[in-house]
Write a protein that holds these residues in place. Sequence first.
Motif, PDB file in Angstrom:
ATOM      1  N   VAL A  49      26.397 -36.821 -51.622  1.00  0.00           N
ATOM      2  CA  VAL A  49      27.327 -36.069 -52.461  1.00  0.00           C
ATOM      3  C   VAL A  49      27.352 -36.715 -53.851  1.00  0.00           C
ATOM      4  CG1 VAL A  49      29.725 -35.356 -52.782  1.00  0.00           C
ATOM      5  CG2 VAL A  49      28.740 -35.432 -50.481  1.00  0.00           C
ATOM      6  N   ALA A  50      27.161 -35.899 -54.869  1.00  0.00           N
ATOM      7  CA  ALA A  50      27.245 -36.426 -56.244  1.00  0.00           C
ATOM      8  C   ALA A  50      28.704 -36.522 -56.648  1.00  0.00           C
ATOM      9  CB  ALA A  50      26.493 -35.507 -57.201  1.00  0.00           C
ATOM     10  N   PRO A  51      29.101 -37.640 -57.267  1.00  0.00           N
ATOM     11  CA  PRO A  51      30.511 -37.791 -57.631  1.00  0.00           C
ATOM     12  C   PRO A  51      30.937 -36.792 -58.702  1.00  0.00           C
ATOM     13  CG  PRO A  51      29.185 -39.583 -58.555  1.00  0.00           C
ATOM     14  CD  PRO A  51      28.299 -38.811 -57.639  1.00  0.00           C
ATOM     15  N   MET A  52      32.184 -36.374 -58.620  1.00  0.00           N
ATOM     16  CA  MET A  52      32.755 -35.487 -59.647  1.00  0.00           C
ATOM     17  C   MET A  52      33.550 -36.381 -60.579  1.00  0.00           C
ATOM     18  SD  MET A  52      35.201 -32.213 -58.955  1.00  0.00           S
ATOM     19  CE  MET A  52      36.181 -31.426 -60.238  1.00  0.00           C
ATOM     20  N   THR A  53      33.074 -36.491 -61.826  1.00  0.00           N
ATOM     21  CA  THR A  53      33.669 -37.500 -62.701  1.00  0.00           C
ATOM     22  C   THR A  53      34.748 -36.958 -63.619  1.00  0.00           C
ATOM     23  OG1 THR A  53      31.941 -37.133 -64.321  1.00  0.00           O
ATOM     24  CG2 THR A  53      31.588 -38.898 -62.750  1.00  0.00           C
ATOM     25  N   GLY A  54      34.761 -35.675 -63.846  1.00  0.00           N
ATOM     26  CA  GLY A  54      35.758 -35.145 -64.772  1.00  0.00           C
ATOM     27  C   GLY A  54      36.412 -33.908 -64.211  1.00  0.00           C
ATOM     28  N   GLY A  55      37.306 -33.343 -64.990  1.00  0.00           N
ATOM     29  CA  GLY A  55      38.066 -32.197 -64.513  1.00  0.00           C
ATOM     30  C   GLY A  55      37.412 -30.868 -64.826  1.00  0.00           C
ATOM     31  N   THR A  56      36.248 -30.903 -65.467  1.00  0.00           N
ATOM     32  CA  THR A  56      35.691 -29.634 -65.913  1.00  0.00           C
ATOM     33  C   THR A  56      34.167 -29.703 -65.959  1.00  0.00           C
ATOM     34  OG1 THR A  56      35.665 -28.058 -67.745  1.00  0.00           O
ATOM     35  CG2 THR A  56      35.937 -30.367 -68.333  1.00  0.00           C
ATOM     36  N   ASP A  57      33.541 -28.555 -65.907  1.00  0.00           N
ATOM     37  CA  ASP A  57      32.075 -28.524 -66.007  1.00  0.00           C
ATOM     38  C   ASP A  57      31.634 -27.978 -67.364  1.00  0.00           C
ATOM     39  OD1 ASP A  57      32.956 -25.997 -65.615  1.00  0.00           O
ATOM     40  OD2 ASP A  57      31.928 -25.687 -63.697  1.00  0.00           O
ATOM     41  N   LEU A  58      32.521 -28.072 -68.353  1.00  0.00           N
ATOM     42  CA  LEU A  58      32.173 -27.614 -69.704  1.00  0.00           C
ATOM     43  C   LEU A  58      31.118 -28.535 -70.318  1.00  0.00           C
ATOM     44  CD1 LEU A  58      35.824 -27.106 -70.926  1.00  0.00           C
ATOM     45  CD2 LEU A  58      34.196 -25.271 -70.479  1.00  0.00           C
ATOM     46  N   LYS A  59      30.532 -28.090 -71.417  1.00  0.00           N
ATOM     47  CA  LYS A  59      29.588 -28.919 -72.176  1.00  0.00           C
ATOM     48  C   LYS A  59      30.356 -29.644 -73.283  1.00  0.00           C
ATOM     49  CE  LYS A  59      25.445 -27.973 -70.460  1.00  0.00           C
ATOM     50  NZ  LYS A  59      25.987 -28.210 -69.112  1.00  0.00           N
ATOM     51  N   LEU A  60      29.923 -30.869 -73.541  1.00  0.00           N
ATOM     52  CA  LEU A  60      30.584 -31.675 -74.562  1.00  0.00           C
ATOM     53  C   LEU A  60      30.290 -31.120 -75.965  1.00  0.00           C
ATOM     54  CD1 LEU A  60      32.210 -34.289 -75.135  1.00  0.00           C
ATOM     55  CD2 LEU A  60      30.041 -35.480 -75.343  1.00  0.00           C
ATOM     56  N   SER A  81      41.509 -36.763 -66.363  1.00  0.00           N
ATOM     57  CA  SER A  81      40.686 -35.718 -65.759  1.00  0.00           C
ATOM     58  C   SER A  81      41.528 -34.728 -64.963  1.00  0.00           C
ATOM     59  CB  SER A  81      39.602 -36.329 -64.856  1.00  0.00           C
ATOM     60  OG  SER A  81      40.149 -36.753 -63.632  1.00  0.00           O
ATOM     61  N   GLN A 135      35.594 -40.107 -55.974  1.00  0.00           N
ATOM     62  CA  GLN A 135      34.940 -39.091 -56.806  1.00  0.00           C
ATOM     63  C   GLN A 135      34.035 -38.191 -55.986  1.00  0.00           C
ATOM     64  OE1 GLN A 135      33.025 -41.415 -59.912  1.00  0.00           O
ATOM     65  NE2 GLN A 135      34.389 -40.429 -61.351  1.00  0.00           N
TER      66      GLN A 135
END
Lengths: 95, 485, 488
Positions: free
Chosen positions: A49-60, C213, C382
């Motif tokens: 499982v890849a970690p989810m690091t932020g609250g969104t999948d938007l582009k910076l 987050s 995470q």
Amino acid sequence: MSLDKATVRRIATLSRIEVADADLEVVAGQLSGILNWIEQLKEVDTTNVAPMTGGTDLKLQWRPDVVNDGDKMEQVLANAPDGHDGFFGVPKVVE
Amino acid sequence: MGYIIKGEKHDWELVIGLEVHAQVISKAKLFSGSSTDFGGGPNTQVSFIDAGMPGMLPVLNGHAVEQAVKTGLGLKAKINRRSVFARKNYFYADMPQGYQISQYDQPIVGEGTLVLDMPDGSTREIGIERLHLEQDAGKSIHDLHPHKSYIDLNRSGIPLMEIVSKPDIRTPEEVGIYLKKLRSILRYLGTCDGNMEEGSMRCDANVSVRPVGSTELRTRCEIKNVNSVRFVMQAIEYEARRQVDCYESGGTVDQETRLYDSHKGETRSMRSKEFAHDYRYFPDPDLLPIEFDEAFVARLRDALPELPDDKLTRFIKDFGLTAYDAGVLVAEKESAVYFEEVAKGRDPKLAANWVITNLFGVLNKRGIEIGDSPVSAKDLGRLIELISDNTISSRMAKEVFEAMVETGKAPDAIVEERGMKQITDTGAIDAAVDKIIAENADKVAQYKSGKVQMLGWFVGQVMKATQGKANPAMCSDALKKKLDA
Amino acid sequence: MTQLTSFTIAEAREKLAKKEFTALELTDAHLAAMERAKDLNAFITMTGDLARERARESDKRLAAGHGGALEGIPLGIKDLFCTEGVLTTAASHILDGFKPRYESTVSQKLRDAGSVMLGKLNLDEFAMGSANITSYYGPVKNPWKAKGRNVELVPGGSSGGSASSVAAHLVMGATGTDTGGSIRQPAAFCGIVGVKPTYGRCSRWGVVAFASSLDQAGPMTRTVRDAAIMLRAMSGYDPKDSTSAQLEVPDFEAALAKGVKGLRIGIPKEYRPAGLSPELAALWDKGVEWLKAAGATPVEISLPHTKSALPTYYIVAPAEASSNLARYDGVRFGLRVEGKSLDDMYAKTRAAGFGAEVRRRIMIGTYVLSAGYYDAYYLKAQKVRALINQDFTDAFEKVDAILTPTAPTPAFGIGEKSDDPIAMYLNDVFTVPASLAGIPGASVPAGLSADGLPLGLQVLTRRWDEETLFRVCQVLEDAAQFPLLPAV
């Protein structure tokens, strides 16, 4: 997981929060209780499982290289507990 | 090869890795719109973001990303199209957020190489481990108040590239060459001005020693923030000797951070920073990953300037310069540009000679950079032309050059003013030759009896008679013709 | 004449436009109510003079016919939003005397829309809590009381002052922030509507950070329509927040009338833990029936990692908080307790400035990020967070919205659960999963418990689909006929 007093002292130092020696035991108990409860995550299978690091999948978004801020020394220092001559004062640091 | 430290028990060699912090050339800070200018009044180049005020958020300066990628390309390194900002957590008075926004396990640039040009003409490749973007801290000033330190956050948030080498460096000399070469590449790229005195390039060195022949990596010490190439080299020499002495006396070396004291010429442990370091890196949740596509990288790659290594090769190939001369000329971008302007359409070897010997001589004597040269490339080029077309002799050219340095005037004007034009008129030369022959019958006899080396004396007389303006080769030819007749 | 404090925002908007009363009268009526209800301790700072000044400006704009979407509407601002020149505390001693020289994007947007700030609302310290008992400025009281019992109840947390003041008609609406349920749970406890929009919908710039987050601002109002009006004014791309979405803000209000006909509503089977009150379970069933009656189709779904959400949250949030709160060090603003060295000053300042729960979370966060524990705790969390997010992604393949209870119990007494952190954390068991996934969620008051306390139902939808969220909430509100005034 049960934290000993030395570990609590180390966490307190890293956190820069003074904890009196007399309170170490109590704090250790509280933190251990929470950590024990958190331990249940170990049961979850997270293989591949890849970690989810932020609250969104938007582009910076990037800002342009433009100077449009700063030059507000008075505002920056307005709330300083110990401001002097445009500086923030702190207890003397010995290197 | 070989920087060997002789011990009682072993011969030791050095293992060095360098971490260079290079300030990115940009107008604004890495995450705010404050200026990066050097030398402003305290806290005048500080936004609420740079001061770590509650609720403030970082927004990435896209130019810093471009600069980092350009630098990565210049180091022939792997560009990571997805990288992540992480927070490095620790408390310090000049670090207002309580963390530094940096990159940890996913830097923007991966492995690359830097070629060292050794004095003997050989080259040596040093591996680049990574390059990442991070923000600078502010400055603590300790001498303005007896009991307080004062904090200036003007530097807080200035964009830095941390460029980490592999532990491939073996001698203090290589450290010097590495730093100069890196600085040269950064300046060519326009990504860092490389000014160590103003702190826009700073160096930490990781130093360990090991017995010659061994491949182990022993405990290293980090020497922090040394602000000149010379001091880095001195610090490393001292530190290596210290570690050897430690081992040889049966002791061990502790992994620690050490500070170089340039007055005493020694390194000492920074005990104040030693305790309880645990940076607790984690991805900064205020920032999303930096992502860009191949087209972005390609655009930057296409716009890359010619870098010193390529320029060196070209100078050797196209201009027929020696590797040494080419190396001297390409070390600084400004010198290379200057040289090319001087050499363009002229004799490149002569141009190289004049730039390296005469011009650099003047610059060194005056302690100035080529940008402040009193002689423009255009004027020096013209001087080369005047030599090549025999308008003036090489000897006169030196005099003209000196006058150019003094007065800043163009060479033609000086030659004109001082009536230094070479006499290339055969009639005038013949007349002078005839006169000398007529006045020196005894010398002519000597010559004719076989003392042909007398020719030099005759040439000298003709030159004297023409106040040095006659073209020496033409004089020589005319004399020979008449004397041998 | 009807009391000026009884109107909804939508009603007041019309009446102000028709000049039935002035913005100043409306503001004065609410300021008077605030004075009378000081005992609730909903406000940390009241800004009456500023409010009256702004109300007069609103009246000028209304007279000129160019009032904003919230022109003249009296609102409360949670004291986590930085307000220029106005004390901003995050309910913490450590921000003593802090008057920011800047205004948060959300409060600025609300001001630009013409609303009138009446004051700064109490909350749990740094928004860490579920009962509003951790505030340095004392606990907030819930205006509701259980029938026949004179026990002061908690308003929920962390947006307790917001929920209490809206429920007690001291303000017409309030801003909240939601990190793990801090808008939705107090909304449920106080019988009002609370909406946590999609992460990235409202700018976080100028909002004191708890867990970056997860933090998201949202409206707290007495009706679904009011929430739709207010959220629209609060939302929108902000170039100063890198996690803010560059998306058009829909007209949420326009969606309200669309109903739920044809929508599939997910009923997650994992949301019936042993601790769920039977009353809430029954209300939940009722909610399903209401939506069914309005033409929606209930679908049983599974969100298999629900159980792991709370412990995941209690790693992620404290970890981020431990770093976010490092800037409170006594150097540039707020409290300073002098010490014999820099580190001593830090340690003393932070020990004195932070309350027990905040200190606890900073230390937990520090521990889970520290060398040797990062992988086991933070990285693991995470990864589980990714699984929780996937649960929702999978569910929204099958359904358009999800219906659950908001909190496992109604409001409890001040002082209860306060000595057991984990019992307190369990309040957020239903709200935390959506926070971790960054999806929008809302709580709608849907009924009363046997002893007369408000109960809320929670609606969740896909990212950026607040319109469907509002449609479902509107149908629930219409069916529930929840009383707008607490039995005080």
